[in-house]
Design an enzyme around this catalytic site. Structure first.
Site, PDB file in Angstrom:
ATOM      1  N   ASP A 177      10.217   9.668  -4.151  1.00  0.00           N
ATOM      2  CA  ASP A 177      11.165   8.925  -4.979  1.00  0.00           C
ATOM      3  C   ASP A 177      11.902   9.806  -5.981  1.00  0.00           C
ATOM      4  OD1 ASP A 177       8.588   9.218  -6.100  1.00  0.00           O
ATOM      5  OD2 ASP A 177       8.918   7.591  -7.520  1.00  0.00           O
TER       6      ASP A 177
ATOM      7  N   GLU B  59       6.025   7.492  -6.911  1.00  0.00           N
ATOM      8  CA  GLU B  59       5.189   8.236  -7.862  1.00  0.00           C
ATOM      9  C   GLU B  59       5.626   7.975  -9.300  1.00  0.00           C
ATOM     10  OE1 GLU B  59       3.711  11.001 -10.598  1.00  0.00           O
ATOM     11  OE2 GLU B  59       5.826  11.084 -10.009  1.00  0.00           O
ATOM     12  N   GLU B  60       6.922   7.701  -9.489  1.00  0.00           N
ATOM     13  CA  GLU B  60       7.481   7.600 -10.836  1.00  0.00           C
ATOM     14  C   GLU B  60       7.341   6.216 -11.466  1.00  0.00           C
ATOM     15  OE1 GLU B  60       8.506  10.032 -12.519  1.00  0.00           O
ATOM     16  OE2 GLU B  60       9.070  11.630 -11.137  1.00  0.00           O
TER      17      GLU B  60
ATOM     18  N   ARG C 295      -5.515  24.937 -12.378  1.00  0.00           N
ATOM     19  CA  ARG C 295      -6.501  24.581 -13.398  1.00  0.00           C
ATOM     20  C   ARG C 295      -7.594  23.754 -12.747  1.00  0.00           C
ATOM     21  NH1 ARG C 295      -7.193  24.532 -18.820  1.00  0.00           N
ATOM     22  NH2 ARG C 295      -8.663  22.989 -19.629  1.00  0.00           N
TER      23      ARG C 295
ATOM     24  N   HIS D 255      13.009  16.000 -15.402  1.00  0.00           N
ATOM     25  CA  HIS D 255      13.575  14.729 -15.843  1.00  0.00           C
ATOM     26  C   HIS D 255      14.842  14.929 -16.683  1.00  0.00           C
ATOM     27  CE1 HIS D 255       9.833  12.001 -15.103  1.00  0.00           C
ATOM     28  NE2 HIS D 255       9.823  13.052 -14.298  1.00  0.00           N
TER      29      HIS D 255
END
Length: 408
Positions: free
Chosen positions: A89, A147-148, A188, A375
């Protein structure tokens, strides 16, 4: 095998650039990715890769805008499975720049790099398919919607139980990162990205003429007090050293120079790493808001929409994928990442199976937009990263399958 894979990925780089630019020109919002997923499926089927579409349904009656593909090695050996995930998306942002491949969908833009993620997983899958005689097992390609936007496409795929035939022993995901230079990969272990909840607040008063505030209950003033008080939860109630962010990004009073409105709406986000504290905050914040607003003569509706949990990178899987990355790009190109207060619905996968979510550097001072933050309207990537990300996903998958073959 690693050199053969690199050669195959290099041969696909031009295709990946073309795929990414097509997707960039034709972005679709969360849970509306019909054309995007159709484009991906067309590429996969052209290679003879098995695809299951229609997954990731937002409602039982809505079309699923995700797809699952299975790439199968033909070399004799145990049938193990590892999953690679991409998100489809785009965001509701009006793009600027990139004359050659700017969004053709007004107000919608791939400002988070999902077009790159999709192209890289597509490239990894096709490369593995073309090299299928060199390895055994199955690589599951997960192309997920939404996902957003809550509830997050990953949560829907987990709920639909579509990642089970065959069941992966783990899942890999990646995200483009402009803060890392091109060629770098960031890792990480353990908790990596924050849990995220959405805040929707309606402060209610009694509107009227701005020249007669004594006849009103001014929700603007109440909202101002509330905004400051909510920030004090971060500085005064939260334990020092425990990561937390509370940001309020939208405030609408909708009065006028001479009008006090009846209501002020506030929207924001809550980011945490501690699940117990997160639960406590879900009770504390509405209670605090109610007390402040009541005390000033108003009222409040305080809604918290619970979002994705913490991204938990499995320590053992992450250590192995980091070691594979050293083989693929060299130790000098590996960066150890700090925690991030950004959220990712990849988190849902990491709570049901071992997961490793890593970062792909895309920043290059010589290429406009590639150092812009995610973004943002001018966001872009150095497209040389497509080969690095695709190759790393493919090599990570092969490394996992080979390890498990040796242990069987």
């Amino acid at each position: 095998m690693i050199e053969l894979l690199k050669q195959t990925i290099a041969a696909l780089h031009g295709d990946m650039v073309s795929w990414r630019r097509h997707l960039h020109r034709h972005p679709e919002l969360s849970f509306q990715e019909q054309k995007t997923v159709a484009y991906v499926i067309e590429r996969l089927k052209a290679e003879g890769i098995e695809v299951r579409d229609g997954v990731g349904k937002l409602t039982p009656s809505s079309p699923g805008t995700g797809a699952i593909a299975l790439v199968k090695g033909t070399k004799p050996g145990p049938s193990k499975c590892i999953a690679l995930r991409a998100d489809l998306d785009a965001l509701p942002i009006t793009e600027v720049g990139k004359d050659a491949y700017c969004s053709l969908n007004p107000g919608v833009m791939h400002a988070c790099g999902h077009d790159a993620h999709t192209s890289m997983v597509l490239g990894a899958g096709i490369a593995l398919h073309r090299l299928r005689s060199e390895w055994s097992g199955t690589v599951m390609l997960v192309f997920q919607p939404g996902e957003e936007k809550e509830p997050g496409g990953a949560s829907l795929l987990v709920k639909e139980d579509v990642l089970n035939n065959p069941k992966p022993s783990g899942i890999l995901g990646q995200h483009v990162t402009p803060e890392l230079p091109i060629g770098k990969l960031g890792f990480r272990s353990g908790a990596f990205m924050a849990a995220a909840d959405e805040l929707y607040i309606a402060v209610k008063g009694r509107g009227g003429h701005a020249g007669s505030p004594h006849l009103c209950v001014d929700p603007v003033v109440i909202a101002a007090q509330l905004i400051l008080a909510l920030q004090q939860v971060v500085s005064r109630n939260n334990k020092p050293g425990r990561p937390m962010v509370l940001s309020l990004g939208k405030v609408i009073a909708n009065g006028a120079t001479n009008i006090i409105p009846d209501e002020v709406t506030i929207e924001g986000t809550l980011r945490t790493f501690d699940e117990a504290w997160r639960t406590e905050l879900h009770a504390l914040l509405p209670e605090l808001a109610k007390g402040i607003c009541k005390g000033l003569g108003g009222d409040v509706d305080f809604t918290i929409v619970k979002g994705s949990p913490v991204v938990k990178n499995d320590p053992e899987l992450t250590a192995r994928i980091r070691a594979a990355a050293v083989e693929f790009v060299g130790e000098e190109n590996i960066v150890d990442m700090d925690i991030r207060m950004g959220a990712e619905d990849f988190a849902y996968y990491t709570h049901v199976m071992p997961g490793c979510f890593f970062r792909v550097g895309t920043g290059n001072p010589a290429k406009p937009g590639t150092q812009s933050g995610l973004h943002r309207a001018e966001f872009d990537i150095d497209e040389d990263a497509l080969a690095i990300g695709a190759g790393m996903m493919a090599w990570g998958a092969l490394s996992e399958l080979a390890r498990r073959r040796l242990l069987t």
